[in-house]
Design a protein around this motif. Structure first.
Motif, PDB file in Angstrom:
ATOM      1  N   ARG A 229      -0.084  -2.582  -7.260  1.00 48.93           N
ATOM      2  CA  ARG A 229       0.330  -1.384  -6.506  1.00 48.93           C
ATOM      3  C   ARG A 229       1.785  -1.471  -6.037  1.00 48.93           C
ATOM      4  O   ARG A 229       2.394  -0.473  -5.684  1.00 48.93           O
TER       5      ARG A 229
ATOM      6  N   THR B 115       0.261 -13.919  -5.160  1.00 54.61           N
ATOM      7  CA  THR B 115       0.270 -12.763  -6.055  1.00 54.61           C
ATOM      8  C   THR B 115       1.686 -12.435  -6.505  1.00 54.61           C
ATOM      9  O   THR B 115       2.665 -12.843  -5.880  1.00 54.61           O
TER      10      THR B 115
ATOM     11  N   ALA C  76      -9.331  -8.289  -7.351  1.00 53.95           N
ATOM     12  CA  ALA C  76      -8.877  -7.324  -6.342  1.00 53.95           C
ATOM     13  C   ALA C  76      -7.475  -7.665  -5.853  1.00 53.95           C
ATOM     14  O   ALA C  76      -6.645  -6.767  -5.647  1.00 53.95           O
TER      15      ALA C  76
ATOM     16  N   ARG D  75      -5.079  -6.562  -8.566  1.00 51.79           N
ATOM     17  CA  ARG D  75      -4.954  -5.089  -8.566  1.00 51.79           C
ATOM     18  C   ARG D  75      -4.115  -4.610  -7.386  1.00 51.79           C
ATOM     19  O   ARG D  75      -3.322  -3.680  -7.516  1.00 51.79           O
ATOM     20  N   ASP D  76      -4.299  -5.237  -6.236  1.00 53.85           N
ATOM     21  CA  ASP D  76      -3.501  -4.874  -5.075  1.00 53.85           C
ATOM     22  C   ASP D  76      -2.024  -5.175  -5.324  1.00 53.85           C
ATOM     23  O   ASP D  76      -1.145  -4.382  -4.972  1.00 53.85           O
TER      24      ASP D  76
END
Length: 134
Positions: free
Chosen positions: A15, A39, A8, A11-12
């Motif tokens: 964005r 990240t 998650a 994936r964030d």
């Protein structure tokens, strides 16, 4: 951190991709032994060769924050139909960080419907790293 939470986070991160040329938004999340997560996302450039991969951005952020070891796992996600793996350059960059802490992290290669779990040493056997210069 669970695999689902790490995925998650990747994936964030995707964005926030700056990928106007390829439209291929990639996200990466690194988790360390202390539970911290860093990240990164890919950043393209009009001079294509100057693009930065998500994994390289995440490693750069970690290093800039003084993180030098304890890499446990990495999740990489992208828009393709199959699980995405780090490119050769990113494998080498991840290896540098991993070798600084003496780890062989899990790499979660994430697709829309499947996750392939590999060890970094499986993706980059016989890796060249800091120990190679001793």
């Amino acid at each position: 951190m669970t695999d689902e939470q790490l995925i998650a986070a990747a994936r964030d991160a995707a964005r926030h991709s700056y990928s106007p040329y390829s439209g291929f938004a990639v996200g990466a999340a690194l988790v360390f032994a202390d539970g911290s997560v860093v990240t990164g996302t890919n950043i393209e450039n009009a001079s294509y060769g100057l693009a930065l991969c998500a994994e390289t951005v995440a490693v750069s952020k970690a290093m800039a924050d003084g993180v030098r070891g304890g890499l446990v796992a990495v999740a990489v996600t992208g828009p393709g139909t199959e699980p995405i793996t780090p490119c050769g350059r990113c494998r080498q960059v991840l290896n540098e960080l991993a070798q600084l802490g003496g780890t062989d992290p899990d790499i979660l290669c994430v697709g829309p419907d499947a996750v392939t779990r590999l060890r970094l040493s499986d993706l980059l056997p016989y890796a060249f790293g800091p120990a190679s210069l001793a």
